[in-house]
Design a protein around this motif. Structure first.
Motif, PDB file in Angstrom:
ATOM      1  N   GLY A   1      -5.013   3.581  -3.068  1.00 35.82           N
ATOM      2  CA  GLY A   1      -5.397   2.212  -2.791  1.00 35.82           C
ATOM      3  C   GLY A   1      -5.512   1.837  -1.324  1.00 35.82           C
ATOM      4  N   LYS A   2      -5.103   2.702  -0.419  1.00 40.22           N
ATOM      5  CA  LYS A   2      -5.180   2.379   1.006  1.00 40.22           C
ATOM      6  C   LYS A   2      -6.601   2.508   1.548  1.00 40.22           C
ATOM      7  CE  LYS A   2      -0.513   3.863   2.202  1.00 40.22           C
ATOM      8  NZ  LYS A   2       0.278   4.770   3.053  1.00 40.22           N
ATOM      9  N   TRP A   3      -7.377   3.426   0.956  1.00 38.48           N
ATOM     10  CA  TRP A   3      -8.709   3.731   1.463  1.00 38.48           C
ATOM     11  C   TRP A   3      -9.760   3.703   0.356  1.00 38.48           C
ATOM     12  CZ3 TRP A   3      -9.352   4.053   6.616  1.00 38.48           C
ATOM     13  CH2 TRP A   3      -8.207   4.250   7.391  1.00 38.48           C
ATOM     14  N   GLY A   4      -9.457   3.088  -0.746  1.00 35.86           N
ATOM     15  CA  GLY A   4     -10.412   3.049  -1.843  1.00 35.86           C
ATOM     16  C   GLY A   4      -9.785   3.578  -3.121  1.00 35.86           C
ATOM     17  N   ALA A   5     -10.626   3.925  -4.055  1.00 31.07           N
ATOM     18  CA  ALA A   5     -10.160   4.292  -5.390  1.00 31.07           C
ATOM     19  C   ALA A   5      -9.624   5.722  -5.506  1.00 31.07           C
ATOM     20  CB  ALA A   5     -11.296   4.109  -6.391  1.00 31.07           C
ATOM     21  N   VAL A   6     -10.029   6.608  -4.623  1.00 29.98           N
ATOM     22  CA  VAL A   6      -9.618   8.008  -4.729  1.00 29.98           C
ATOM     23  C   VAL A   6      -8.209   8.179  -4.165  1.00 29.98           C
ATOM     24  CG1 VAL A   6     -10.149  10.389  -4.080  1.00 29.98           C
ATOM     25  CG2 VAL A   6     -12.013   8.786  -4.542  1.00 29.98           C
ATOM     26  N   PRO A   7      -7.249   8.599  -4.987  1.00 30.60           N
ATOM     27  CA  PRO A   7      -5.884   8.785  -4.487  1.00 30.60           C
ATOM     28  C   PRO A   7      -5.760  10.066  -3.667  1.00 30.60           C
ATOM     29  CG  PRO A   7      -5.985   9.408  -6.779  1.00 30.60           C
ATOM     30  CD  PRO A   7      -7.347   8.864  -6.414  1.00 30.60           C
ATOM     31  N   MET A   8      -4.811  10.058  -2.740  1.00 27.90           N
ATOM     32  CA  MET A   8      -4.504  11.260  -1.976  1.00 27.90           C
ATOM     33  C   MET A   8      -3.293  11.920  -2.623  1.00 27.90           C
ATOM     34  SD  MET A   8      -3.642  11.859   2.047  1.00 27.90           S
ATOM     35  CE  MET A   8      -1.858  11.913   2.079  1.00 27.90           C
ATOM     36  N   PRO A   9      -3.445  13.161  -3.083  1.00 26.71           N
ATOM     37  CA  PRO A   9      -2.280  13.832  -3.666  1.00 26.71           C
ATOM     38  C   PRO A   9      -1.251  14.146  -2.591  1.00 26.71           C
ATOM     39  CG  PRO A   9      -4.119  15.354  -3.511  1.00 26.71           C
ATOM     40  CD  PRO A   9      -4.623  14.005  -3.090  1.00 26.71           C
ATOM     41  N   GLY A  10      -0.003  14.112  -2.963  1.00 27.21           N
ATOM     42  CA  GLY A  10       1.061  14.429  -2.028  1.00 27.21           C
ATOM     43  C   GLY A  10       1.207  15.917  -1.816  1.00 27.21           C
ATOM     44  N   GLN A  11       1.912  16.251  -0.765  1.00 30.88           N
ATOM     45  CA  GLN A  11       2.230  17.638  -0.456  1.00 30.88           C
ATOM     46  C   GLN A  11       3.754  17.763  -0.383  1.00 30.88           C
ATOM     47  OE1 GLN A  11       0.039  20.227   1.613  1.00 30.88           O
ATOM     48  NE2 GLN A  11      -1.846  19.058   1.704  1.00 30.88           N
ATOM     49  N   PRO A  12       4.435  17.689  -1.518  1.00 31.44           N
ATOM     50  CA  PRO A  12       5.897  17.688  -1.518  1.00 31.44           C
ATOM     51  C   PRO A  12       6.524  18.988  -1.025  1.00 31.44           C
ATOM     52  CG  PRO A  12       5.065  17.854  -3.753  1.00 31.44           C
ATOM     53  CD  PRO A  12       3.882  17.594  -2.858  1.00 31.44           C
ATOM     54  N   ALA A  13       5.784  20.085  -1.063  1.00 32.77           N
ATOM     55  CA  ALA A  13       6.324  21.357  -0.574  1.00 32.77           C
ATOM     56  C   ALA A  13       6.282  21.449   0.953  1.00 32.77           C
ATOM     57  CB  ALA A  13       5.552  22.522  -1.184  1.00 32.77           C
ATOM     58  N   LEU A  14       5.540  20.557   1.583  1.00 35.26           N
ATOM     59  CA  LEU A  14       5.444  20.529   3.039  1.00 35.26           C
ATOM     60  C   LEU A  14       6.748  20.010   3.616  1.00 35.26           C
ATOM     61  CD1 LEU A  14       3.158  21.057   5.142  1.00 35.26           C
ATOM     62  CD2 LEU A  14       2.674  18.628   5.049  1.00 35.26           C
ATOM     63  N   SER A  15       7.284  20.698   4.594  1.00 33.88           N
ATOM     64  CA  SER A  15       8.543  20.269   5.193  1.00 33.88           C
ATOM     65  C   SER A  15       8.366  18.936   5.914  1.00 33.88           C
ATOM     66  CB  SER A  15       9.057  21.314   6.193  1.00 33.88           C
ATOM     67  OG  SER A  15       8.264  21.310   7.374  1.00 33.88           O
ATOM     68  N   GLU A  16       9.467  18.238   6.084  1.00 35.70           N
ATOM     69  CA  GLU A  16       9.455  16.964   6.818  1.00 35.70           C
ATOM     70  C   GLU A  16       8.904  17.175   8.224  1.00 35.70           C
ATOM     71  OE1 GLU A  16      10.524  12.834   7.630  1.00 35.70           O
ATOM     72  OE2 GLU A  16      10.638  13.888   5.735  1.00 35.70           O
ATOM     73  N   ALA A  17       9.318  18.250   8.874  1.00 35.85           N
ATOM     74  CA  ALA A  17       8.871  18.533  10.244  1.00 35.85           C
ATOM     75  C   ALA A  17       7.360  18.772  10.290  1.00 35.85           C
ATOM     76  CB  ALA A  17       9.622  19.729  10.813  1.00 35.85           C
ATOM     77  N   ASP A  18       6.835  19.531   9.333  1.00 39.50           N
ATOM     78  CA  ASP A  18       5.395  19.789   9.306  1.00 39.50           C
ATOM     79  C   ASP A  18       4.613  18.520   8.963  1.00 39.50           C
ATOM     80  OD1 ASP A  18       5.746  22.431  10.014  1.00 39.50           O
ATOM     81  OD2 ASP A  18       5.361  23.225   8.003  1.00 39.50           O
ATOM     82  N   ALA A  19       5.106  17.733   8.028  1.00 40.33           N
ATOM     83  CA  ALA A  19       4.435  16.473   7.685  1.00 40.33           C
ATOM     84  C   ALA A  19       4.432  15.534   8.889  1.00 40.33           C
ATOM     85  CB  ALA A  19       5.116  15.811   6.494  1.00 40.33           C
TER      86      ALA A  19
END
Length: 98
Positions: A68-86
């Motif tokens: 909902g931030k940029w339109g109808a297409v959702p952005m999937p999360g990257q939960p395996a990405l470390s906090e530091a890398d995110a």
């Protein structure tokens, strides 16, 4: 001279963030200067410019996803990405993905 030293220290981080974006398939949906599936990184940096919590908000969006931030297409999360890398990716995007 201090500016040159700072630029040298920051350059590897910026380069590493672009590599990190490529490694995690971020560039499949985003480009630096044009909209693909998701918004251009330049547009993201403009949207969050001046917001005190921009780094935290964008880091959370990268890890958890968003909609909902940029339109109808959702952005999937990257939960395996470390906090530091995110956080590194978020900082790179907020800096204009340069």
């Amino acid at each position: 001279m201090a500016v040159s030293a700072a630029a040298l220290l920051l350059s590897p981080q910026v380069h590493a963030s672009k590599e990190l974006a490529q490694k995690n398939a971020c560039l499949a949906c985003h480009a630096i200067d044009k909209k693909l599936v998701g918004p251009a990184y330049i547009d993201v940096s403009k949207k969050y410019a001046g917001q005190a919590d921009a780094l935290a908000v964008l880091t959370a969006s990268i890890q958890k996803g968003s909609s909902g931030k940029w339109g109808a297409v959702p952005m999937p999360g990257q939960p395996a990405l470390s906090e530091a890398d995110a956080k590194a990716l978020a900082a790179w995007v907020l800096g204009g993905a340069k």
